[in-house]
Write an enzyme that holds these catalytic residues in place. Structure first.
Site, PDB file in Angstrom:
ATOM      1  N   SER A 148      -1.886   3.860   2.204  1.00 16.78           N
ATOM      2  CA  SER A 148      -1.930   3.324   3.566  1.00 16.78           C
ATOM      3  C   SER A 148      -3.301   3.579   4.177  1.00 16.78           C
ATOM      4  O   SER A 148      -3.869   4.658   4.002  1.00 16.78           O
ATOM      5  CB  SER A 148      -0.882   4.011   4.441  1.00 16.78           C
ATOM      6  OG  SER A 148       0.370   3.449   4.216  1.00 16.78           O
TER       7      SER A 148
ATOM      8  N   ASN B 219       4.916  -3.618   4.605  1.00 11.85           N
ATOM      9  CA  ASN B 219       4.410  -2.283   4.861  1.00 11.85           C
ATOM     10  C   ASN B 219       5.402  -1.475   5.696  1.00 11.85           C
ATOM     11  O   ASN B 219       6.142  -2.024   6.497  1.00 11.85           O
ATOM     12  CB  ASN B 219       3.089  -2.400   5.634  1.00 11.85           C
ATOM     13  CG  ASN B 219       2.436  -1.068   5.874  1.00 11.85           C
ATOM     14  OD1 ASN B 219       2.146  -0.345   4.934  1.00 11.85           O
ATOM     15  ND2 ASN B 219       2.211  -0.727   7.129  1.00 11.85           N
TER      16      ASN B 219
ATOM     17  N   SER C 226       4.175  -6.587   7.580  1.00 16.31           N
ATOM     18  CA  SER C 226       4.218  -5.208   8.062  1.00 16.31           C
ATOM     19  C   SER C 226       5.486  -5.032   8.875  1.00 16.31           C
ATOM     20  O   SER C 226       5.801  -5.861   9.734  1.00 16.31           O
ATOM     21  CB  SER C 226       2.990  -4.911   8.926  1.00 16.31           C
ATOM     22  OG  SER C 226       1.803  -5.206   8.204  1.00 16.31           O
TER      23      SER C 226
ATOM     24  N   ASP D 297       0.819  -1.219   0.000  1.00  9.88           N
ATOM     25  CA  ASP D 297       0.000   0.000   0.000  1.00  9.88           C
ATOM     26  C   ASP D 297       0.853   1.271   0.000  1.00  9.88           C
ATOM     27  O   ASP D 297       0.324   2.371  -0.036  1.00  9.88           O
ATOM     28  CB  ASP D 297      -1.025   0.006   1.151  1.00  9.88           C
ATOM     29  CG  ASP D 297      -0.416   0.181   2.535  1.00  9.88           C
ATOM     30  OD1 ASP D 297       0.792   0.476   2.656  1.00  9.88           O
ATOM     31  OD2 ASP D 297      -1.165   0.031   3.515  1.00  9.88           O
ATOM     32  N   ASP D 298       2.179   1.123   0.044  1.00 14.21           N
ATOM     33  CA  ASP D 298       3.052   2.301   0.088  1.00 14.21           C
ATOM     34  C   ASP D 298       3.499   2.748  -1.305  1.00 14.21           C
ATOM     35  O   ASP D 298       4.331   3.651  -1.418  1.00 14.21           O
ATOM     36  CB  ASP D 298       4.287   2.018   0.953  1.00 14.21           C
ATOM     37  CG  ASP D 298       3.925   1.841   2.416  1.00 14.21           C
ATOM     38  OD1 ASP D 298       3.139   2.662   2.931  1.00 14.21           O
ATOM     39  OD2 ASP D 298       4.407   0.882   3.046  1.00 14.21           O
TER      40      ASP D 298
END
Ligand SMILES: *[C@@H]1O[C@H](CO)[C@@H](O)[C@H](O)[C@H]1NC(C)=O
Ligand SMILES: *[C@@H]1O[C@H](CO)[C@@H](O)[C@H](O)[C@H]1NC(C)=O
Ligand SMILES: *[C@@H]1O[C@H](CO)[C@@H](O)[C@H](O)[C@H]1NC(C)=O
Length: 321
Positions: free
Chosen positions: A56, A131, A164, A24-25
């Site tokens: 994010s 993440n 993550s 998501d970055d």
């Protein structure tokens, strides 16, 4: 000597798998590029397909582009406004961006990139992340775009792992030294390969790397240059999402700024165990200290278990006729 070399070469070949890598970055973040390099070095056929901009906290939201070109610059200005809303690196057609969310990027990879550009159907595994930032407890599970990508893959029947990391450094990959063994992105990438290869080894001749409807969420501690305790090779600990120290978001009002900020809040509801294992610690406990990574197994069967349903249903009993 030659024979054992041959054997290990064969082992490497039989375990080479097709992996869809997302996050998501954005597709130019240091962590995902390091993971791409390491998974490829491990012999896998890797397709990096990820959002063009920072997504994010977008959870499982399924945004799709509504224009064929970008209206604003992508993350770090790498892809510019006016350029196509999806595409690949000019020098590597295994690296794609998409003007969507992590969840829809997985679908873009599986429904468009692989079938249309490579005549391929499906992957052995979706890897999401690592993440930049931890995603601990059910409180963050539902919010995280990294985990949102993973559970969307699991919805489709594709085994998926979300990673993550504690490293708070969302850097453009070209500014991150992938030859520096103390670079947290490099260490995380090695840990990704370790768990992915173990899964494939266990898979053997089975068609699936994980049972249907099951995914994994991994949280990694501060490592390398960001560790104050020399943590370079964190150990794996099986965990559950719920349990001690599990927290979710709440608000704090700041009188000076007149604005709100995010405040982590522990609650009995988040530590309450309904479905998880009785014998493992919580993710939050494991990440609170030491050089350890949490490994939680999740299911997309969000129904309350049978006994809970039977206990709760009577509260609405007369409505069911
Ligand atoms: C696409 O893959 C299928 C199945 O492997 C194969 O039969 C077909 O010939 C391929 N098509 C092209 C255009 O390569
Ligand atoms: C973040 O990454 C940049 C580029 O690699 C580096 O110069 C900087 O020191 C890093 N910051 C931290 C806190 O690690
Ligand atoms: C409240 O806002 C002020 C002004 O923006 C800031 O300096 C301060 O650090 C904030 N306080 C907290 C507790 O976040």
């Amino acid at each position: 000597m030659k024979f054992s070399l041959l054997l290990s070469a064969l082992a490497a070949i039989t375990q080479a798998k097709r992996i869809l890598l997302t996050n998501d970055d954005s597709f130019v973040a240091n962590n995902i590029r390091a993971a791409y390099v390491s998974l490829k070095d491990a012999g896998h056929d890797v397709y990096l397909v990820a959002p063009v901009s920072q997504r994010s906290g977008w959870s499982g939201k399924f945004d799709i582009p509504y224009t064929t070109t970008l209206l604003t610059n992508g993350e770090f200005g790498y892809v510019k406004a006016g350029e196509p809303a999806w595409g690949h690196e000019p020098n590597d057609d295994h690296i794609w961006y998409f003007n969507g969310t992590p969840a829809s990027s997985v679908a873009f990879g599986l429904d468009y990139v692989l079938p249309v550009h490579f005549n391929l159907s499906g992957v052995d595994l979706v890897v999401s992340g690592p993440n930049q930032g931890l995603n601990l407890s059910p409180g963050l599970f539902t919010i995280s775009g990294t985990i949102g990508a993973a559970y969307n893959a699991v919805y489709r029947g594709v085994p998926a792992i979300a990673f993550s990391g504690s490293n708070g450094n969302n850097t453009f990959y070209e500014d991150s030294d992938l030859n520096d063994p103390q670079n947290p992105s490099v260490i995380y990438a090695a840990k990704v390969v370790q768990i992915v290869n173990q899964l494939f080894k266990s898979q053997g001749d089975n068609p699936r790397a994980l049972p249907l409807s099951i995914g994994i969420s991994v949280n990694l501690p501060k490592v390398g240059s960001q560790s104050t305790t020399g943590c370079n090779d964190p150990s794996w600990v099986a965990t559950r999402l719920t349990g001690a120290k599990a927290s979710g978001p709440s608000l704090a009002f700041n009188e000076t700024s007149g604005l709100f900020s995010w405040k982590d809040r522990e609650s009995n509801a988040l530590s309450n165990r309904i479905s998880g294992s009785v014998v493992v610690p919580s993710e939050s406990e494991v990440l609170a200290s030491g050089c350890r990574s949490s490994v939680s197994f999740f299911s997309i069967d969000y129904d309350a278990p049978y006994w809970v349903t039977e206990q709760t249903k009577p509260l609405l009993g007369s409505l069911f006729g």
